[in-house]
Design an enzyme around this catalytic site. Sequence first.
Site, mmCIF file in Angstrom:
data_model
loop_
_atom_site.group_PDB
_atom_site.id
_atom_site.type_symbol
_atom_site.label_atom_id
_atom_site.label_comp_id
_atom_site.label_asym_id
_atom_site.label_seq_id
_atom_site.Cartn_x
_atom_site.Cartn_y
_atom_site.Cartn_z
ATOM 1 N N LYS A 104 -6.973 12.246 -7.927
ATOM 2 C CA LYS A 104 -8.156 11.328 -7.153
ATOM 3 C C LYS A 104 -8.941 11.941 -6.084
ATOM 4 C CE LYS A 104 -7.491 7.608 -3.575
ATOM 5 N NZ LYS A 104 -6.500 7.212 -2.927
ATOM 6 N N ARG A 107 -17.557 -3.966 -5.540
ATOM 7 C CA ARG A 107 -16.614 -3.396 -5.462
ATOM 8 C C ARG A 107 -15.812 -3.286 -7.215
ATOM 9 N NH1 ARG A 107 -10.964 -2.223 -2.495
ATOM 10 N NH2 ARG A 107 -9.833 -1.282 -4.076
ATOM 11 N N ASP A 137 -7.926 -3.707 -7.637
ATOM 12 C CA ASP A 137 -6.732 -2.316 -6.604
ATOM 13 C C ASP A 137 -4.843 -3.090 -7.075
ATOM 14 O OD1 ASP A 137 -5.001 -0.523 -5.643
ATOM 15 O OD2 ASP A 137 -5.887 -1.005 -3.176
ATOM 16 N N GLU A 183 -12.067 7.278 -1.874
ATOM 17 C CA GLU A 183 -11.664 6.512 -0.236
ATOM 18 C C GLU A 183 -11.386 7.784 0.595
ATOM 19 O OE1 GLU A 183 -8.874 2.646 -1.147
ATOM 20 O OE2 GLU A 183 -7.760 4.434 -1.108
ATOM 21 N N GLU A 234 3.147 -2.601 -3.404
ATOM 22 C CA GLU A 234 1.961 -3.370 -2.304
ATOM 23 C C GLU A 234 1.628 -4.306 -1.877
ATOM 24 O OE1 GLU A 234 -0.934 -0.417 -2.450
ATOM 25 O OE2 GLU A 234 -2.230 -0.609 -0.664
HETATM 26 C C1 GCU Z 1 -4.446 1.673 -2.696
HETATM 27 C C2 GCU Z 1 -3.923 2.129 -2.201
HETATM 28 C C3 GCU Z 1 -4.407 2.665 -1.271
HETATM 29 C C4 GCU Z 1 -3.841 4.122 -2.789
HETATM 30 C C5 GCU Z 1 -4.590 3.902 -3.693
HETATM 31 C C6 GCU Z 1 -4.776 4.621 -4.617
HETATM 32 O O1 GCU Z 1 -5.659 1.530 -1.964
HETATM 33 O O2 GCU Z 1 -4.162 1.060 -0.900
HETATM 34 O O3 GCU Z 1 -2.605 4.107 -0.617
HETATM 35 O O4 GCU Z 1 -3.793 5.691 -1.973
HETATM 36 O O5 GCU Z 1 -5.058 2.376 -3.690
HETATM 37 O O6 GCU Z 1 -4.824 4.348 -5.841
HETATM 38 O O7 GCU Z 1 -5.517 5.731 -4.721
#
Ligand code: GCU
Length: 697
Positions: free
Chosen positions: A282, A331, A360, A286, A388
Amino acid sequence: MAEDGYDLWLRYPAAEPAAAEVIAAHARELVADDASPTLAAARAELTRALTSFTGKPPAVVGSPTQSGALILGTARSPLIAGLELPLGRAGEEGYLIRSASVDGRAVTVIAANSDRGVLYGTFHYLRLLQTRQPLDGLDIASQPRTRIRVLDHWDNLDRHVERGYAGESIWDWHKLPGWLEPRYTDYARACASVGINGSVLTNVNANATSLTPAYLEKAAALAGVFRPYGVRVYLTARFSAPIELGGLKTADPLDPAVRAWWKAKIDEIYRYIPDFGGLLVKANSEGQPGPQDYHRTHADGANMLAEPLAAHGGIVMWRAFVYSSDNTEDRAKQAYSEFVPLDGKFADNVLVQVKNGPIDFQPREPFSPLFGAMPKTPLMMEFQLTKEYLGFATHLVYLGTLFEEALAADTMVAGKGSTVARVVDGELHGYKLTGMAGVANIGTDRNWSGSDFNQANWYAFGRLAWDPFAGARGIAEEWVRMTFSDDASVVKPIVDMMMGSREAAVDYMTPLGLAHLMGTGHHYGPAPWVSDLKRPEWNPTYYHRAAADGIGFERGPHGTGAVLQYSAPVAARYGSVKTTPENLLLWFHHLPWDYRMKSGDTLWNELVRHYDHGVAVVSQMRSTWAALQGRVDAGRFEQVSAFLAIQEQEAQWWRDACVAYFQSLSKRPLPAGAAAPAHPLEYYQALKFPYAPGQAR
Ligand code: GCU
């Protein structure tokens, strides 16, 4: 007997006498060598199951001495070679299950080209026994339609599971490698039983420590347990590891010292784990580091890792879940904008891992526009099994239907029928590498997944990764028969309940294409009013855009143009209000509260009706389950009952909070028959859940 769910769908309860006799008659003898750990595992599983079904272990013999032998193996076994089976139909990982005859004796053969194929065939055969299928005249051939079938564990080294609702991480890092919990073996068995062949042990929000020698030794110990079951270990790579572990000044993927560091690190990993699967990354999402920190592309980053991995047969799974804090673009469009220009630029051993929808893991999203748009880059599907956004552990939501809907979606990129499943299985674009990932819902809870019904999502994921065209209903039915009862009068109501459960959740949470209305951070419960978070796209108000004039996110050609990322026919369909399916209406369009729906009623009234319907379905689920008392073991019956009661309460909470909030904007009366929310809006807005589980750390 009370059951606690630990045995998953591999319970093998004693069969009633008539069935036990049929099973025994087809497995009087077992011809199965244990020349490899995988073949030994297959034989052990069969022995365990047959003993449990029939009360007596089968005799293990070198060749059949009577009718009713079960023979398993590869063409290396002379007995199997002698049968001249069409093993081409089994491929590298698949199998044949056939009724045949050896020296005039009726036998059943489970044959494959690899030991792993034999193991998968064994589990298929056990499924036949567990679901009481006919055992004569068998002619089954099966092979997986995707190559990489992995669970992604979002597990941290301190055992906290990000978005985990089933206890702590099952990886007890502190006690590894010295202590190998029996649970690790049972995990691998369960994975193999549905064809899952990989496990990414660590969180995508990665910690470089997992790549240090001490942790590689621990991962190697797990790999050793999984290996007989054909489950390979993968790890996540923190892009800045060369700085954090290597002391370098940069993690620039084009810097020779950085490349040398990764090469050495990857070579080192293979010294610990010779069959290491590869790395999941990743990056630049974020807050995670990535190649863009150095003005390089995702392809530069992925290829840097891919090169040394290729030398060992490893792969990179590079995630397309990206959106950036300084990008004001819708987004839903950002992943496509960043990745499509890179099509064809990734090394051959890179898969780009794409979430099923553009945002998401919402209760419902349209398919991601990346599917079909990167013909020169293998795209693998990423589903989320841990719920989630779908009620955590306590809501009964069977995701088979969500997966099926995403896979059956038609990208239309090469005419009608260009489904996401055909992209993912590689057939549409001729991908050589294919895969599917499921974000795991597994933890230390005795029942593994936080609830008995969540196990079905693990199960369904595996079955669909093997065959993306398999139907959600059939999978649910298999699972119920193996997990709860084979009695048709029990199976049917449970399967019906599962099949309607996801739509119910959509209705009581985010009907008509709404999305992301969940509580901040933890995502527990409704919070559609939140509008004060730093980044616009963290706020529910960003997604629903409800105001006095109406509700919904205009993504048509006159809005953000997100629809234009789809192929022309799909863009036309979603671009027009008239042709957008109503279950995605507000995802693509902003419409007045009085907009006339197909029913003739107003959008506002329909919205409220969907919320009500969602709650009503959950109440119905409760009664369905209550009627099964005494037909399902007491332990599991009680917990499911209690969870359904929680779900009903929370569905009502979702409905009331959302209706109260949207009504404060629509200023419309509730439709006839709809009850006023139990509390005023302020009550719902004041609820706080600082300790809701699973939050990112
Ligand atoms: C969602 C989730 C995160 C996770 C992210 C991802 O946003 O809330 O906790 O890290 O997905 O898939 O990287």
